[in-house]
Design a protein around this motif. Structure first.
Motif, short mmCIF file in Angstrom:
data_model
loop_
_atom_site.label_atom_id
_atom_site.label_comp_id
_atom_site.label_asym_id
_atom_site.label_seq_id
_atom_site.Cartn_x
_atom_site.Cartn_y
_atom_site.Cartn_z
N CYS A 130 -8.44 3.46 -2.30
CA CYS A 130 -7.28 4.20 -2.80
C CYS A 130 -6.45 4.74 -1.64
O CYS A 130 -5.22 4.58 -1.60
CB CYS A 130 -7.74 5.33 -3.71
N HIS B 260 -2.55 3.61 -0.57
CA HIS B 260 -1.42 4.52 -0.45
C HIS B 260 -0.84 4.51 0.97
O HIS B 260 0.38 4.56 1.15
CB HIS B 260 -1.80 5.93 -0.90
N VAL C 163 5.42 5.40 -7.40
CA VAL C 163 4.16 4.68 -7.26
C VAL C 163 3.24 5.11 -8.38
O VAL C 163 3.05 6.30 -8.63
CB VAL C 163 3.51 4.97 -5.89
N GLU D 55 -0.65 4.22 -10.24
CA GLU D 55 -1.91 3.52 -10.20
C GLU D 55 -2.15 2.89 -11.56
O GLU D 55 -1.58 3.33 -12.57
CB GLU D 55 -3.03 4.48 -9.80
N THR E 261 -3.40 10.77 -7.61
CA THR E 261 -2.25 10.05 -7.08
C THR E 261 -1.81 8.96 -8.05
O THR E 261 -1.23 7.98 -7.64
CB THR E 261 -2.60 9.43 -5.71
N TYR F 137 7.30 8.81 -3.66
CA TYR F 137 7.34 9.02 -2.22
C TYR F 137 8.78 8.85 -1.79
O TYR F 137 9.43 7.87 -2.15
CB TYR F 137 6.53 7.96 -1.47
#
Length: 190
Positions: free
Chosen positions: A69, A73, A90, A92, A148, A153
């Motif tokens: 992970c 990232h 972003v 997951e 996350t 970002y």
């Protein structure tokens, strides 16, 4: 903030085809598109991914999943910087979108929010299922935000996060972000 103005990248392991199918269906229902970003598999040979990265003194305690992970990232942060991308949403592949996600997102988040380094779009609220919590009154209380699975970002944020990671070393990515935020190395909102 119009969600169509920023790219959406979905982190997904090559072996997790079922999660990819779920996301494709979920995004189709919401009339949204994403670009799949191949996740780093923590079970694989990580030599090339770890090259040049400082490791924290806690590095040896990371699970394969945490390592994969974090490296996924970091790869995204590097891509944002290398390609000079202003902002990326972003996600997951275990994130579950709320109903009417696009409208909720555009109601809650504003262009001004992009002055921050990270914008948490959701957070974990118990249990295994991750849901996007789009009520700022709820997510503001949740800070520091763990997980996350959904965040934006910015280019500035990617640069600052990479700089912070180079200083403190590789560790669990959520903890690195919380640490950077509490030390005022980045500005994060949720």
């Amino acid at each position: 903030m119009k969600i169509d103005k920023i790219p959406i990248w979905l982190i997904n392991l090559d072996r997790s085809k079922d999660r990819l199918e779920f996301q494709e269906q979920q995004f189709k229902e919401q009339c949204l598109n994403f670009t799949r970003f191949p996740a780093v598999d923590g079970r694989s040979d990580l030599t090339q991914h770890l090259e040049g990265l400082k490791k924290s003194h806690e590095f040896h305690k990371m699970s394969n999943g945490q390592l994969g992970c974090a490296l996924s990232h970091i790869a995204i942060l590097k891509k944002i910087v290398a390609e000079n991308i202003p902002a990326v949403l972003v996600m997951e592949d275990d994130a579950v979108l709320c109903e009417n996600f696009k409208n909720e997102f555009e109601t809650i988040f504003h262009d001004d929010d992009l002055k921050n380094d990270i914008i948490y779009v959701g957070n974990q609220k118990g249990g295994a299922e991750l849901k996007f919590m789009l009520d700022r009154k709820i997510t503001k209380i949740q800070k520091p935000t763990f997980c996350t699975h959904g965040l934006i970002y910015t280019l500035n944020g990617a640069k600052r996060l990479l700089e912070h990671i180079n200083q403190v070393g590789l560790w669990v990515i959520d903890i690195i972000y919380i640490q950077a935020d509490t030390r005022k190395k980045i500005k994060a909102i949720s």
